[in-house]
Write a protein that holds these residues in place. Structure first.
Motif, short mmCIF file in Angstrom:
data_model
loop_
_atom_site.label_atom_id
_atom_site.label_comp_id
_atom_site.label_asym_id
_atom_site.label_seq_id
_atom_site.Cartn_x
_atom_site.Cartn_y
_atom_site.Cartn_z
N SER A 37 63.41 58.36 -26.10
CA SER A 37 63.95 59.48 -24.92
C SER A 37 63.63 58.86 -23.70
O SER A 37 62.96 57.80 -23.44
CB SER A 37 63.26 60.49 -25.06
OG SER A 37 61.82 60.60 -24.90
N GLY A 38 64.27 59.28 -22.71
CA GLY A 38 63.82 58.71 -21.15
C GLY A 38 64.95 59.35 -20.09
O GLY A 38 65.29 60.43 -20.38
N SER A 39 65.57 58.41 -19.37
CA SER A 39 66.53 58.83 -18.31
C SER A 39 67.69 57.77 -18.30
O SER A 39 67.32 56.46 -18.42
CB SER A 39 65.85 59.22 -17.14
OG SER A 39 65.06 57.83 -16.63
N PHE A 40 68.80 58.33 -17.92
CA PHE A 40 69.85 57.33 -17.75
C PHE A 40 70.43 57.33 -16.52
O PHE A 40 70.40 58.40 -15.60
CB PHE A 40 70.87 57.69 -18.80
CG PHE A 40 72.53 56.85 -18.62
CD1 PHE A 40 72.76 55.61 -19.22
CD2 PHE A 40 73.57 57.34 -17.76
CE1 PHE A 40 73.86 54.84 -19.02
CE2 PHE A 40 74.43 56.58 -17.68
CZ PHE A 40 74.62 55.45 -18.13
N ARG A 41 70.70 56.13 -16.02
CA ARG A 41 71.26 56.02 -14.48
C ARG A 41 72.58 55.02 -14.63
O ARG A 41 72.36 53.97 -15.18
CB ARG A 41 70.24 55.47 -13.60
CG ARG A 41 70.93 55.50 -12.15
CD ARG A 41 69.70 55.11 -10.91
NE ARG A 41 70.24 55.00 -9.83
CZ ARG A 41 69.65 54.86 -8.60
NH1 ARG A 41 68.13 54.80 -8.90
NH2 ARG A 41 70.09 54.59 -7.53
N SER A 42 73.83 55.51 -14.07
CA SER A 42 74.67 54.50 -14.10
C SER A 42 74.43 53.47 -13.13
O SER A 42 73.70 53.51 -12.31
CB SER A 42 75.91 55.26 -13.77
OG SER A 42 76.00 55.84 -12.54
N VAL B 28 67.81 61.60 -21.44
CA VAL B 28 68.22 61.11 -22.63
C VAL B 28 66.88 61.53 -23.45
O VAL B 28 65.87 61.41 -23.45
CB VAL B 28 68.16 59.61 -22.70
CG1 VAL B 28 68.34 59.11 -24.03
CG2 VAL B 28 69.05 59.18 -21.61
N GLU B 29 67.54 62.44 -24.45
CA GLU B 29 66.63 62.96 -25.67
C GLU B 29 66.62 62.10 -26.75
O GLU B 29 65.53 61.86 -27.58
CB GLU B 29 66.86 64.49 -25.95
CG GLU B 29 66.69 65.12 -24.74
CD GLU B 29 66.95 66.68 -25.10
OE1 GLU B 29 67.20 67.06 -26.22
OE2 GLU B 29 66.82 67.87 -23.90
N PHE C 192 74.92 58.34 -26.34
CA PHE C 192 74.77 56.91 -25.56
C PHE C 192 74.81 55.82 -26.84
O PHE C 192 74.74 55.96 -27.58
CB PHE C 192 73.29 57.01 -25.03
CG PHE C 192 73.03 58.09 -24.06
CD1 PHE C 192 73.36 57.98 -22.80
CD2 PHE C 192 72.39 59.31 -24.63
CE1 PHE C 192 73.10 59.02 -21.62
CE2 PHE C 192 72.26 60.23 -23.66
CZ PHE C 192 72.54 60.22 -22.33
N SER C 193 75.23 54.74 -26.10
CA SER C 193 75.44 53.50 -27.24
C SER C 193 74.65 52.49 -26.34
O SER C 193 74.84 52.09 -25.15
CB SER C 193 76.98 53.34 -27.36
OG SER C 193 77.45 53.91 -28.32
#
Length: 198
Positions: free
Chosen positions: A88-93, A102-103, A127-128
């Motif tokens: 888990s965490g965080s996504f940034r483009s 992100v879980e 997510f991939s």
């Protein structure tokens, strides 16, 4: 009293000697062999076509609608059964315009808190791991394997559709070998290149 000439005629009619004895038996075996070669060639060719479709799904189709960016890992946990790891965490483009919490993200390996993983987001829950470039390289890798399959298929198909007395044409032979070894070489290069992206 029978002469040698009449005996020879009798033997030839019975099929026990002479050139007439080489009759339909070898011809039947030849036809069976050609049919078998044709079936083998078609199966290998179809396998190549399947790999073309797989490459499309792992490349252009996988990139379509995705947003490339980075996941900053908060924590990872291993499943109780099997070797799967979920993080888990965080996504940034990459352009900074898209952000998601992100879980459930399966990167394929455990990461420590704060580590960054390149990934592509399709929505807030999907997510991939990888980049657009790595997905395209993976697609090309499948297409290279497909080219090798097409090269292999050339030989049994050529054997099926030419007479047994005719040798394989030089152009057909070179085409088959070119597809086979060219595809294998391209596949190896894709593996090497993709190791840089992942």
């Amino acid at each position: 009293m029978k002469t040698d000439e009449s005996s020879g005629r009798h033997l030839r009619k019975g099929g026990t000697g002479g050139p007439d004895a080489v009759g339909p038996g070898p011809m039947r075996r030849g036809v069976g062999s050609r049919v078998g070669s044709g079936v083998l060639g078609i199966l290998v060719f179809l396998l190549g076509l399947i790999l073309v479709g797989v490459g499309y799904m792992k490349g252009p189709d996988k990139v379509s609608g995705g947003t490339q960016g980075t996941i900053i890992v908060e924590q990872c946990r291993e499943e109780a059964y099997g070797d799967d790891v979920e993080c888990s965490g965080s996504f940034r483009s990459d352009d900074g315009k898209v952000r998601h919490d992100v879980e459930d993200f399966a990167p394929g390996a455990a990461y420590h808190k704060g580590e960054k993983v390149e990934a592509v987001a399709y929505d807030s829950d999907s997510f991939s791991r990888g980049t657009f470039a790595s997905f395209y390289v993976e697609a090309v890798q499948n297409w290279c394997v497909a080219a090798s399959m097409f090269g292999v298929a050339v030989f049994p198909l050529s054997s099926a559709f030419r007479s047994a007395s005719r040798p394989m044409r030089g152009g057909t032979f070179i085409t088959g070998l070119g597809l086979l070894f060219g595809g294998l070489l391209g596949c190896g290069l894709c593996v090497l290149v993709n190791s840089w992206f992942m």
